[in-house]
Design an enzyme around this catalytic site. Sequence first.
Site, PDB file in Angstrom:
ATOM      1  NE  ARG A  20       3.061 -14.423  15.331  1.00  0.00           N
ATOM      2  CZ  ARG A  20       4.282 -14.648  15.038  1.00  0.00           C
ATOM      3  NH1 ARG A  20       4.603 -14.094  13.848  1.00  0.00           N
ATOM      4  NH2 ARG A  20       5.074 -15.211  15.731  1.00  0.00           N
ATOM      5  CB  VAL A  21       4.440 -19.526  13.372  1.00  0.00           C
ATOM      6  CG1 VAL A  21       5.847 -20.444  12.833  1.00  0.00           C
ATOM      7  CG2 VAL A  21       5.080 -18.618  14.345  1.00  0.00           C
ATOM      8  CB  CYS A  44      -2.651 -27.131  21.124  1.00  0.00           C
ATOM      9  SG  CYS A  44      -1.915 -28.881  21.165  1.00  0.00           S
ATOM     10  CD  GLU A  50      -0.927 -32.358  14.576  1.00  0.00           C
ATOM     11  OE1 GLU A  50      -1.756 -31.942  15.392  1.00  0.00           O
ATOM     12  OE2 GLU A  50      -1.065 -33.340  13.665  1.00  0.00           O
ATOM     13  N   GLY A 108       2.605 -25.713  16.755  1.00  0.00           N
ATOM     14  CA  GLY A 108       2.777 -24.281  16.962  1.00  0.00           C
ATOM     15  C   GLY A 108       1.314 -23.795  16.788  1.00  0.00           C
ATOM     16  N   GLY A 109       1.337 -22.411  16.581  1.00  0.00           N
ATOM     17  CA  GLY A 109       0.205 -21.414  16.387  1.00  0.00           C
ATOM     18  C   GLY A 109       0.002 -21.152  15.056  1.00  0.00           C
TER      19      GLY A 109
END
Length: 488
Positions: A201-202, A255, A220, A198-199
Amino acid sequence: MADEEKKVFDIESAASLVKELRGSFNSGKTKSYEWRITQLKGIGKMIDEREKDILEALRKDLSKPEVEAFMSEISMTKGACKTALKELSRWMKPEKAKTSIATYPSSAEIVSEPLGVVLVISPWNFPFLLSVDPVIGAIAAGNAVVLKPSEIAPATSNLLSKLLEEYLDNSSIRVVEGAVPETTALLEQKWDKIFYTGGPRVGRIIMAAAAKHLTPITLELGGKCPAVVDSNVNLKVAVRRIIAGKWACNDGQACVAPDYVITTKDFAPKLIDVMRHELEEFFGKNPMESEDMSRIVSVQHFKRLTKLLDEDNVSDKIIIGGQRDENRLKIAPTILLDVPEDTEIMREEIFGPLLPILTVEKIEESFDVINSKSKPLAAYLFSENKHLHKDFVNNISAGGMLINDTILHLTVSSLPFGGVGESGTGSYHGKFSFDTFSHKKAVLYRGFAGESSARYPPYTPGKLKLLKTLNSGKILSILLALLRFSKD
C-alpha cells in the site's frame, strides 16, 4: 515545552536538507574510496560499541529475545558491513567490456558511479537491520544518504538518529525521524534514488511520488510466501525450520516468513502432530508465557490479526493455538486447517503468528494454488524429490527460493534479495547493494587511428556492401571486403 520548541520538519526543511546534502555530494567527498571506507568502519565501530543499546531498543519496540535480535539484526548488519569493507576496492574498479569491429581499434569499460543523494525509508519489523543494511550499500556506492526509520519502532528510530550522528559524517549522512508528515515532506523532494522497505500500500504511494521526478526506486515489499511440504521429507527437521522462519523470526512479522503451508490431505495429520510437538519444545506448554518470542508491534496490528482470526469460516478452523492477550500484545502460535480461499487471511499477507495449512490431493497441485496468487517474495519447498525441486524452481515465480529450509537465503551475500511483481522491484545484499545505488556508466575509448570513410556521406553502393559484409560477422568476407574497399 521541549516538544513545543522542537522544530517542525516540513517541506521547506526537507528541501533545505536535500540542498545541503547535494552540495556535499557535488563537492566530490563521498566519491572517494577513503570517505566510503571511513564511514563503513564507523558503522562497524558503532555496532561493536553500542550493541547493548541496540538490543535494548529492539526489546523495547518488539520484545525481541536477545539471541534472536543478535542473529537477525546485529550479526547480519555486521556481516553486510564486513563484506562491503572487504570487497569495496574490487566493486569500485571499472569492469572491462568487449568491443566490436565497428569500433576497432577501441577499448571499453563499465564505470560504477554514485547516483547522488538517496533516500532510504525503513520498516519497523527489523528496524535496525533494514535501516542500516541499505545505508551500507548507499555509502559503499558513494552517495549522500537520508535515512527515514519507522516511527512504529520509536526506540530504535531514536537510537539510530543519535548513533548515526555520533559515528558518521553528518555533512553527507542524516536521519529524519517522524511519521506521515515528515515522510510526505521528504517524498516531495527530488532524489536520485528512493529505497523503500514495507508493504504494497505504501509502496504504491512511494512509486507515485517518485514518478513525479522520474526517480528510480527499489521496493522491498512482501506477499504471501508459501511453504510446500512433501511427504518425502525429514519431517522433524522440516517442521523445526518452518517454526524458525515463522515464530522464531519476529513472531511471523517478517516479509519472508512462511505465510501458509501446502501439503497433501493424507500427510497433513502427521505434519500437524509434529508441529504441535515441536512448538511445545520451542515455546513450552503455555507459549503465551514464553520469553523466546517477540510480541506484536502495536495495538493496531494486534487488532488486524485478531480480525483475521475472528472472520466467519476462519475461527472454527483453528487446530493449534488461538490464545491472545491484547494488554501484552501477544498471540500464541496459531495453526489453521483448510481455511477457505476467499477469506481475508488467505487474501492478504498475514505478517504475524498465524499459519494456515492448505491441503491438496497431490503435491503437484500446490503449484496451481501458488500461481493463482500474486508472486511472493519467497517460496519454500520441503522434499527429497529432486524432480520436484526442479519443477518448483522452473514453474514458481518468486523473489527468491529455498529448498528444504526457510529464510536463510537472505544471509547469502552472493545472492540478490528482492521481489518480483507485487512483492517488489530491485534487489540488494552484497555487491547487489552496491549496484542498486550505482549508475553503470558505459565508456568507450578510441584513438584517431582506424578511420574509415564508409561511415560518412556521400553514401555509395560500395560503402553499403562493405557495411553489410561487416554486419555478417564472417571473418574472411570482412577481410576481403576491407581490402577491396581500401583499394577503392
